[in-house]
Motif scaffolding. Structure first.
Motif, PDB file in Angstrom:
ATOM      1  N   ASP A   1       0.818  -1.307  -0.019  1.00 39.64           N
ATOM      2  CA  ASP A   1      -0.186   0.069   0.131  1.00 39.64           C
ATOM      3  C   ASP A   1       0.977   1.474   0.054  1.00 39.64           C
ATOM      4  N   TYR A   2       1.767   1.352   0.851  1.00 38.57           N
ATOM      5  CA  TYR A   2       2.807   2.649   0.825  1.00 38.57           C
ATOM      6  C   TYR A   2       3.535   2.573  -0.416  1.00 38.57           C
ATOM      7  N   ALA A   3       4.080   1.558  -1.122  1.00 40.91           N
ATOM      8  CA  ALA A   3       4.895   1.549  -2.396  1.00 40.91           C
ATOM      9  C   ALA A   3       3.762   2.155  -3.316  1.00 40.91           C
ATOM     10  N   ALA A   4       2.339   1.960  -3.481  1.00 40.81           N
ATOM     11  CA  ALA A   4       1.428   2.387  -4.529  1.00 40.81           C
ATOM     12  C   ALA A   4       1.146   3.761  -4.089  1.00 40.81           C
ATOM     13  N   GLN A   5       1.191   4.102  -3.138  1.00 41.67           N
ATOM     14  CA  GLN A   5       0.835   5.464  -2.535  1.00 41.67           C
ATOM     15  C   GLN A   5       2.029   6.552  -3.257  1.00 41.67           C
TER      16      GLN A   5
END
Length: 151
Positions: A29-33
Motif C-alpha cells: 500500500d505504501y509503495a502504491a501511494q
C-alpha cells in the motif's frame, strides 16, 4: 547519481496485524501511494488520468520482508526505475521501505503497464508520461525491458 524519489510516512494503527507488526499488504500500500504521489507531483493526478481515460496496472508485485515495522514508526519509502521498454508501455519500479535508523524493512518490486480505460486494452502512453517515467532515478538493477515480437 540521482536521488530516488521518496516520502516519509508514519505507520498507522490500520497498518497493524494481530502479531503487533505491520501487516504484509501495508508494505505494498505504501509503495502504491508513493507511485501515485510521484505521478501527481509530475502533473498526472488521478483526476488527469481519469480525464485521459488511462490508468496504470500491475502484472507482478514481489515483496521481500527484511525488518519488522511497528505502530507510529516513521517509514521512508523510495521508488527507482528498474526497467522501461522503448515506447514506455511497460515498466518496473523497485521501492525500498526503510526504518527510521536507515535499515531496509522491505523491498517491493512491481511490473506494470498502461491501460486504456475505455477500450480495456494495454496501450502506449502519451510521450509526456514516458518522459516522467524516464526521469525516475534508476535502481542499480535497471535493465531495458525488451518485448519479444509476437509470432
Amino acid at each position: 547519481m540521482t536521488t530516488p524519489y521518496e516520502k516519509t510516512y508514519t505507520v498507522r494503527w490500520a497498518d497493524m496485524d494481530p502479531n503487533g507488526h505491520m501487516r504484509h499488504s501495508a508494505y505494498t500500500d505504501y509503495a502504491a501511494q508513493l507511485r501515485i504521489e510521484y505521478l501527481a507531483a509530475q502533473g498526472f493526478s488521478l483526476q488527469r488520468f481519469a480525464q485521459l481515460g488511462i490508468g496504470p496496472i500491475l502484472f507482478r508485485e514481489d515483496t521481500r520482508f527484511l525488518k519488522e515495522m511497528h505502530i507510529s514508526e516513521p517509514l521512508r519509502v523510495n521508488g527507482e526505475l528498474a526497467g522501461l521498454n522503448e515506447d514506455g508501455s511497460r515498466w518496473r519500479i523497485v521501492h525500498t521501505l526503510f526504518k527510521a535508523d536507515g535499515r531496509p524493512a522491505a523491498t517491493v518490486t512491481v511490473d506494470g503497464a498502461w491501460l486504456d480505460l475505455r477500450a480495456r486494452k494495454l496501450m502506449v502512453p502519451p510521450a509526456e508520461i514516458t518522459d516522467i517515467m524516464r526521469n525516475l532515478p534508476r535502481h542499480e538493477s535497471y535493465a531495458d525491458i525488451v518485448r519479444e515480437p509476437k509470432v
